[in-house]
Design an enzyme around this catalytic site. Structure first.
Site, PDB file in Angstrom:
ATOM      1  N   TYR A 122       0.358  -3.671  -0.492  1.00 57.81           N
ATOM      2  CA  TYR A 122       0.190  -4.543  -1.655  1.00 57.81           C
ATOM      3  C   TYR A 122       0.421  -3.841  -2.987  1.00 57.81           C
ATOM      4  O   TYR A 122       0.094  -4.384  -4.036  1.00 57.81           O
ATOM      5  CB  TYR A 122      -1.201  -5.205  -1.609  1.00 57.81           C
ATOM      6  N   LYS A 168      -2.848   1.149  13.130  1.00 57.49           N
ATOM      7  CA  LYS A 168      -1.662   1.248  13.986  1.00 57.49           C
ATOM      8  C   LYS A 168      -1.193   2.710  13.955  1.00 57.49           C
ATOM      9  O   LYS A 168      -0.023   3.007  13.687  1.00 57.49           O
ATOM     10  CB  LYS A 168      -0.586   0.277  13.458  1.00 57.49           C
ATOM     11  N   ASP A 202      -2.574  -4.785  16.932  1.00 56.85           N
ATOM     12  CA  ASP A 202      -2.006  -5.840  17.782  1.00 56.85           C
ATOM     13  C   ASP A 202      -3.006  -6.286  18.843  1.00 56.85           C
ATOM     14  O   ASP A 202      -3.221  -7.481  19.063  1.00 56.85           O
ATOM     15  CB  ASP A 202      -0.663  -5.397  18.406  1.00 56.85           C
ATOM     16  N   ASP A 226      -5.562  -8.947   5.885  1.00 61.52           N
ATOM     17  CA  ASP A 226      -5.095 -10.248   5.420  1.00 61.52           C
ATOM     18  C   ASP A 226      -4.731 -11.127   6.626  1.00 61.52           C
ATOM     19  O   ASP A 226      -5.155 -12.275   6.745  1.00 61.52           O
ATOM     20  CB  ASP A 226      -3.868 -10.030   4.521  1.00 61.52           C
ATOM     21  N   ASP A 230      -7.023 -14.449   8.787  1.00 61.06           N
ATOM     22  CA  ASP A 230      -6.513 -15.804   9.060  1.00 61.06           C
ATOM     23  C   ASP A 230      -6.588 -16.120  10.561  1.00 61.06           C
ATOM     24  O   ASP A 230      -6.885 -17.258  10.947  1.00 61.06           O
ATOM     25  CB  ASP A 230      -5.064 -15.959   8.571  1.00 61.06           C
TER      26      ASP A 230
END
Ligand code: ATP
Length: 335
Positions: A122, A168, A202, A226, A230
């Site tokens: 970001y 990750k 993942d 982020d 969701d």
């Protein structure tokens, strides 16, 4: 008295924020509201998506309640959300997601995602060349320490037992590796009372859907947080259910995790649950925990009495939902 800067913004932002303000006014005698413009309305009135006056109010108030803004496809557009996060140094993004209603085929979820809010993908540092675009992704020790330290304190203060670091680092060995090693160091020095574990982003996404009880508090990098929040909101019923807080050492801004949903704006069907729960989080953050808890209880009672909002196929739009929540609100000590 606590002063709250109210920033309705675009799309369904003004609808869900109006509902949250009504519920806050009914729940607490300790609040004063200051209204400020952000997003398209601000641009039309002041020529800026985040006018200096708005930022000043956000700085001067004890906290802010923000609705949502619609991203504008224009060369002079810069995200007011990313700007206020940076200007106010709101380094932690806290997103609690809890099932308020049993949805067939989806397991119950109760997880808090603590997302690094200042760097990662970001920083918006993208460089064009003749073959395409290179995006710079920044991970610093300072920001990693701040967010992991915050997550440890948050978990402890909220009676949570387990903290999972999501990353990750099998692919992004240096950057995510730094985040994970910071997590290990801080857990070993200051988080030994908590159970710590690690998960690749993942497999975390999969497990949030299939076995969300595997998680309690998650601490993670900006983009992963982020996306995962969701996913978690989807398990709980949709974006209308996830509140969020942008928190720094001096300032804070609370908001529903959803965006401005232009497709349903003005139709009276936006679900204000996330905005009201964000307002309740804000009151708790400001030391008005009893008022915040009564707001949460009033929302939970709506769902536990078998009512459903339009986004879940029910008959309650924004107004009738808000009326029920106001009716459910138990009187506070000063009423
Ligand atoms: P933006 O561009 O501002 O992010 P968006 O529509 O792309 O807006 P969201 O606002 O996050 O993204 O919402 C995605 C979809 O989820 C919306 O189109 C809407 O149908 C649904 N949705 C989001 N928030 C709510 C809500 N509070 N109540 C009901 N439905 C919602």
């Amino acid at each position: 008295m606590k002063r709250i800067c109210v920033l309705p913004g675009d799309g369904i932002g003004p609808e869900v924020v109006a509902s949250a303000v009504k519920v806050m006014e009914a729940a607490s005698d300790e609040l004063e509201f200051v209204h400020a413009d952000i997003g398209r309305a601000a641009y039309e009135r002041h020529g800026s998506y985040l006018p200096g006056e708005t930022l000043k109010s956000m700085r001067e108030c004890d906290s802010s309640l923000f609705g949502a803004v619609t991203t504008v496809e224009s060369a002079d557009y810069s995200s007011p959300v990313l700007t206020f996060r940076k200007e106010l140094d709101l380094y932690a993004n806290v997103r609690p997601v809890r099932s308020l209603v049993q949805i067939s085929g989806r397991p119950p979820i109760d997880v808090v995602i603590v997302r690094e809010n200042t760097e990662g993908m970001y920083t918006q540092n993208e460089v064009f060349d003749d073959v395409g675009v290179t995006t710079m992704r920044k991970v610093t020790r300072k920001a990693s320490e701040r967010i992991v330290g915050f997550a440890i304190r948050y978990a402890r203060a909220h009676g949570r037992r387990r903290l999972t670091c999501v990353h990750k680092s099998n692919v992004l060995k240096a950057s995510d590796g730094l985040f994970v090693s910071t997590f290990r160091e801080l857990m070993a020095s200051g988080g030994r009372d908590l159970e710590g574990d690690e998960q690749l982003v993942d497999s975390c996404a999969l497990k949030l859907v299939t076995e969300p009880s595997a998680f309690d508090v998650i601490v993670t990098l900006n983009l992963y947080g982020d996306i995962l929040s969701d996913v978690a909101a989807g398990v709980a019923g949709g974006l209308g259910f996830a509140p969020s807080g942008n928190i720094g050492d001096r300032h804070s801004v609370f908001e529903p995790a959803h965006g401005s949903a232009p497709d349903i704006a003005g139709k009276g069907i936006a679900n204000p649950t996330a905005a009201i729960l964000a307002a309740a989080m804000m009151l708790k953050h400001l030391g008005l925990g009893a008022d915040g808890s009564r707001m949460e209880a009033a929302v939970m009672q709506f769902y536990s009495s078998g009512h459903l909002t339009a986004d879940l196929g029910g008959r309650h739009g924004s107004e009738s939902f808000t009326e029920h929540v106001l009716k459910n609100l138990k009187p506070g000590p000063k009423h």
